[in-house]
Design an enzyme around this catalytic site. Structure first.
Site, PDB file in Angstrom:
ATOM      1  N   ASP A  97       0.861  -1.195   0.000  1.00  0.00           N
ATOM      2  CA  ASP A  97       0.000   0.000   0.000  1.00  0.00           C
ATOM      3  C   ASP A  97       0.888   1.234   0.000  1.00  0.00           C
ATOM      4  O   ASP A  97       1.721   1.415   0.884  1.00  0.00           O
ATOM      5  CB  ASP A  97      -0.888  -0.040   1.249  1.00  0.00           C
ATOM      6  CG  ASP A  97      -1.738   1.219   1.374  1.00  0.00           C
ATOM      7  OD1 ASP A  97      -1.931   1.909   0.358  1.00  0.00           O
ATOM      8  OD2 ASP A  97      -2.206   1.489   2.495  1.00  0.00           O
TER       9      ASP A  97
ATOM     10  N   ASN B  50      -0.468   4.570  -0.580  1.00  0.00           N
ATOM     11  CA  ASN B  50      -1.127   5.812  -0.140  1.00  0.00           C
ATOM     12  C   ASN B  50      -1.758   5.716   1.247  1.00  0.00           C
ATOM     13  O   ASN B  50      -2.465   6.630   1.674  1.00  0.00           O
ATOM     14  CB  ASN B  50      -2.167   6.269  -1.173  1.00  0.00           C
ATOM     15  CG  ASN B  50      -3.326   5.282  -1.281  1.00  0.00           C
ATOM     16  OD1 ASN B  50      -3.308   4.227  -0.646  1.00  0.00           O
ATOM     17  ND2 ASN B  50      -4.315   5.614  -2.079  1.00  0.00           N
TER      18      ASN B  50
ATOM     19  N   ASP C 136      -4.168   3.809   2.534  1.00  0.00           N
ATOM     20  CA  ASP C 136      -5.604   3.548   2.752  1.00  0.00           C
ATOM     21  C   ASP C 136      -5.873   2.101   3.169  1.00  0.00           C
ATOM     22  O   ASP C 136      -7.025   1.675   3.255  1.00  0.00           O
ATOM     23  CB  ASP C 136      -6.426   3.920   1.515  1.00  0.00           C
ATOM     24  CG  ASP C 136      -6.090   3.044   0.316  1.00  0.00           C
ATOM     25  OD1 ASP C 136      -5.170   2.200   0.419  1.00  0.00           O
ATOM     26  OD2 ASP C 136      -6.747   3.196  -0.737  1.00  0.00           O
TER      27      ASP C 136
ATOM     28  N   ASP D 241      -1.689  -1.049  -3.882  1.00  0.00           N
ATOM     29  CA  ASP D 241      -2.022  -0.275  -5.089  1.00  0.00           C
ATOM     30  C   ASP D 241      -0.878  -0.355  -6.108  1.00  0.00           C
ATOM     31  O   ASP D 241       0.167  -0.961  -5.837  1.00  0.00           O
ATOM     32  CB  ASP D 241      -2.343   1.178  -4.709  1.00  0.00           C
ATOM     33  CG  ASP D 241      -1.336   1.743  -3.708  1.00  0.00           C
ATOM     34  OD1 ASP D 241      -0.142   1.385  -3.823  1.00  0.00           O
ATOM     35  OD2 ASP D 241      -1.742   2.514  -2.804  1.00  0.00           O
TER      36      ASP D 241
ATOM     37  N   ASP E 145      -4.433  -9.793 -15.877  1.00  0.00           N
ATOM     38  CA  ASP E 145      -5.542 -10.727 -15.733  1.00  0.00           C
ATOM     39  C   ASP E 145      -6.657 -10.330 -16.694  1.00  0.00           C
ATOM     40  O   ASP E 145      -7.008  -9.155 -16.785  1.00  0.00           O
ATOM     41  CB  ASP E 145      -6.064 -10.674 -14.288  1.00  0.00           C
ATOM     42  CG  ASP E 145      -6.269 -12.051 -13.693  1.00  0.00           C
ATOM     43  OD1 ASP E 145      -7.098 -12.807 -14.241  1.00  0.00           O
ATOM     44  OD2 ASP E 145      -5.601 -12.372 -12.688  1.00  0.00           O
TER      45      ASP E 145
ATOM     46  N   ASP F 281      -8.811 -15.696 -16.857  1.00  0.00           N
ATOM     47  CA  ASP F 281      -9.626 -16.187 -15.756  1.00  0.00           C
ATOM     48  C   ASP F 281     -10.698 -17.170 -16.259  1.00  0.00           C
ATOM     49  O   ASP F 281     -11.402 -16.863 -17.232  1.00  0.00           O
ATOM     50  CB  ASP F 281     -10.309 -14.967 -15.108  1.00  0.00           C
ATOM     51  CG  ASP F 281     -10.944 -15.280 -13.777  1.00  0.00           C
ATOM     52  OD1 ASP F 281     -10.205 -15.601 -12.841  1.00  0.00           O
ATOM     53  OD2 ASP F 281     -12.181 -15.196 -13.685  1.00  0.00           O
TER      54      ASP F 281
ATOM     55  N   GLU G  71      -6.610 -20.109 -17.201  1.00  0.00           N
ATOM     56  CA  GLU G  71      -7.008 -20.783 -15.967  1.00  0.00           C
ATOM     57  C   GLU G  71      -8.106 -21.759 -16.355  1.00  0.00           C
ATOM     58  O   GLU G  71      -9.192 -21.359 -16.758  1.00  0.00           O
ATOM     59  CB  GLU G  71      -7.531 -19.789 -14.932  1.00  0.00           C
ATOM     60  CG  GLU G  71      -7.774 -20.470 -13.587  1.00  0.00           C
ATOM     61  CD  GLU G  71      -8.828 -19.793 -12.733  1.00  0.00           C
ATOM     62  OE1 GLU G  71      -8.839 -20.027 -11.516  1.00  0.00           O
ATOM     63  OE2 GLU G  71      -9.665 -19.049 -13.259  1.00  0.00           O
TER      64      GLU G  71
ATOM     65  N   ASP H 128      -5.955 -18.114  -4.873  1.00  0.00           N
ATOM     66  CA  ASP H 128      -7.130 -18.933  -4.560  1.00  0.00           C
ATOM     67  C   ASP H 128      -6.776 -20.154  -3.716  1.00  0.00           C
ATOM     68  O   ASP H 128      -7.658 -20.959  -3.398  1.00  0.00           O
ATOM     69  CB  ASP H 128      -7.790 -19.433  -5.851  1.00  0.00           C
ATOM     70  CG  ASP H 128      -8.377 -18.317  -6.687  1.00  0.00           C
ATOM     71  OD1 ASP H 128      -8.802 -17.303  -6.114  1.00  0.00           O
ATOM     72  OD2 ASP H 128      -8.412 -18.467  -7.928  1.00  0.00           O
TER      73      ASP H 128
HETATM   74  C1  GLC Z   1     -10.908 -17.364 -10.846  1.00  0.00           C
HETATM   75  C2  GLC Z   1     -10.129 -16.449  -9.939  1.00  0.00           C
HETATM   76  C3  GLC Z   1     -10.857 -16.315  -8.646  1.00  0.00           C
HETATM   77  C4  GLC Z   1     -12.216 -15.722  -8.924  1.00  0.00           C
HETATM   78  C5  GLC Z   1     -12.974 -16.529  -9.969  1.00  0.00           C
HETATM   79  C6  GLC Z   1     -14.127 -15.767 -10.508  1.00  0.00           C
HETATM   80  O1  GLC Z   1     -10.977 -18.645 -10.357  1.00  0.00           O
HETATM   81  O2  GLC Z   1      -8.835 -16.929  -9.796  1.00  0.00           O
HETATM   82  O3  GLC Z   1     -10.164 -15.548  -7.715  1.00  0.00           O
HETATM   83  O4  GLC Z   1     -12.968 -15.680  -7.751  1.00  0.00           O
HETATM   84  O5  GLC Z   1     -12.171 -16.841 -11.080  1.00  0.00           O
HETATM   85  O6  GLC Z   1     -13.681 -14.726 -11.327  1.00  0.00           O
END
Ligand code: GLC
Length: 562
Positions: free
Chosen positions: A21, A23, A25, A29, A98, A199, A256, A330
């Protein structure tokens, strides 16, 4: 085997919310990431994968995006992004972002328009169906508990979401949706990014009929997997994306892919480059799952793990490319899951043994922030300490239905919750581990007083130094990247050992992944080989060895000339 830069690199995953972090908060970031690039360069990683920083209501920590082309003010500005990217490139590193396009946030303007009327030009951007018998269109249960369908009163239809109701599923069968996604991807490529982590990309094509799924054990719902995962058009879509976007740039792309099989991986990550560079499989992370999904205290069985990783090593060789990982945002921390975090000495040694075991394999290794420090699972005293939507929903569903006792469920969450990976990065022994000067959004692990980067970087025998060595060795020895793999001792319940071979050389990795001594006989072919690396400073390879708890080493040898 074809050579490629992304086969030769090591990727480091940054979960920006929990990294640094800047800033004050309490939330990490982008300027915080920029401020820590020297540290990452010192570690030696080649590529950063940055979890979502886009505009988002943040109900799944950014995996619910409401504007794909904007930085969420929580993380900074586009100018901060550009500066971060410039600084990454200046250090000779690359950036993978991502790409979350199986679903958007329900606050995305497309969904707002889509839900406003059945006639909206955006209606078909999402998946709408009529209810059946006063209930949802089918019995599918979502990844975050509850039904996969939510009724929208405005138009009287249900929309599909395989995750939370705030994450409506995009309709990839609509060519306009696909073009929107490709446009957005080109926009980021033109900004200079070097790749995408995609994702849940294995979910984007649904079987149009969407029939009821088989009842999931211990649940009121049916399983959507056969109708959603690796669906009928997924490869067609990815090949189209590849033609229209990916092939025009020099990118690292990793999908993924929940529900991935070796056979499917050979399509997603085909050597011909028609889809993605590589894919994440989940089978090794699911070995302790079983019927209770992940909510249990089971440990991964080593013999099963060896068999499975060997299947992936051999199954993809020459046909596709493996992604190697123990950790991500995850998964619980590997040292608390497969290693031993009960004392500092055991924690460090088991973290190193697990690292060596993974990093000597064929594939591209991924290091998740803090893994290189041997960071452990977090400390969660009560339910109020958890933040993750998956954990909180599962708690409500499983204890509410009386299926699991509250105390048991808390124990499961402490072991397996995704929040274990999301506690702040431990930079120093000082207040809030040097993560923030404010109030952190999730509790800092009290063990930062002994487990922190400042100490790890300084100490020559630390986990950090060990990861540094593993990364350097991969850069120096082609055999670690491209060598073929052979498992030794498949039935040994303690030792994970394998060999690699490439033209004139061979390599042996031996890891005692147990807290007990283990007898090991050095294969003849490695007698007199060079000890590349060991997690104990007095390892002496010999014909007959007794490996100490968590002892691990790698040996390299040139083949004898005939
Ligand atoms: C993927 C991500 C996870 C997220 C899910 C929904 O599995 O790694 O963190 O909750 O997709 O987007």
């Amino acid at each position: 085997m074809k050579k490629a830069w992304w086969k030769q690199c090591v990727v480091y995953q940054v979960y920006p919310r929990s990294f640094q972090d800047f800033n004050g908060d309490g939330v990490g970031d982008l300027p915080g990431v920029t401020a820590r690039l020297d540290y990452l360069q010192q570690l030696g990683v080649d590529v950063l994968w940055l979890s979502p920083f886009y505009q988002s209501p943040g109900r799944d920590n950014g995996y619910d995006i409401s504007d794909y082309r904007a930085v969420d003010p929580l993380f900074g500005t586009l100018a901060d992004f550009d500066e971060m990217l410039r600084q990454i490139h200046r250090r000779g590193m690359k950036l993978v972002i991502d790409l979350v396009v199986n679903h958007t946030s329900d606050q995305h303007p497309w969904f707002q328009a889509s839900r406003s009327s059945r006639e909206s030009p955006y209606r078909d951007y999402y998946i709408w169906r009529d209810g059946v018998d006063g209930g949802p269109p089918n019995n599918w249960g979502g990844n975050f508990s509850g039904s996969c369908w939510t009724l929208d009163e405005t138009t009287g239809q249900y929309y599909l979401h395989t995750f939370g109701p705030f994450q409506p599923e995009l309709n990839w069968a609509n060519p306009r949706v696909r073009q929107e996604v490709y446009d957005m991807m080109r926009w980021w490529c033109e900004r200079g990014v070097d790749g995408f982590r995609m994702d849940v990309i294995s979910y984007i094509s649904k079987t149009p009929e969407m029939p009821d799924g088989a009842k999931k054990p211990g649940s009121d719902y049916g399983d959507f997997a056969p109708y959603v995962i690796n669906g009928p058009r997924v490869h067609e879509y990815l090949r189209e994306m590849n033609r229209q976007v990916l092939s025009r740039y020099d990118l690292l792309t990793v999908g993924e892919c929940g529900g991935l099989t070796v056979e499917q991986a050979c399509r997603y990550a085909n050597e011909d480059g028609s889809e993605l560079s590589m894919a994440f499989q989940f089978e090794h992370m699911d070995l302790d799952g079983g019927e209770s999904f992940k909510w249990n205290l089971r440990r991964i069985d080593l013999i099963a793990l060896k068999k499975l990783l060997t299947k992936w090593q051999k199954g993809l060789e020459g046909k596709a490319w493996n992604s190697l990982y123990w950790c991500n945002h995850d998964q619980p921390r590997i040292v608390s899951r497969l290693g031993d975090d009960s004392t500092d000495a055991l924690r460090e040694r088991s973290a190193k043994a697990l690292a060596l075991c993974l990093h000597m394999m064929q594939g591209t290794p991924y290091v998740y922030q803090g893994e290189e420090l041997g960071m452990t699972n977090g400390r969660f005293d009560s339910l109020a300490d958890f933040r993750d939507v998956e954990s909180l929903n599962a708690y409500r569903e499983l204890t509410g239905s009386g299926r699991v006792a509250p105390e048991d469920m808390l124990a499961y969450l402490r072991y397996k919750s995704r929040d274990n990976a999301r506690t702040p990065m431990q930079w120093t022994a000082g207040p809030n581990a040097g993560f923030t000067s404010g109030e952190p959004w999730i509790g800092v692990n009290p063990n930062h007083r002994t487990v922190n980067a400042e100490d790890e970087v300084r100490r020559p025998d630390s986990v950090f130094r060990f990861y540094q060595d593993l990364i350097r060795l991969r850069h120096e020895h082609e055999i670690i990247v491209y060598g073929s793999y052979e498992l030794l001792l498949p039935e040994d319940p303690q030792i994970f050992a394998y060999t690699r071979a490439l033209e004139g050389e061979r390599l042996l990795a031996v890891c005692n992944l147990s807290g007990r001594e283990a007898a090991f006989r050095l294969p003849e072919a490695f007698a007199g080989g060079e000890l590349l690396l060991a997690d104990m400073d007095d390892t002496a390879p010999a014909q007959e060895m007794v490996l100490r708890p968590w002892e691990a080493f790698a040996i390299w040898k040139e083949n004898e000339k005939p």
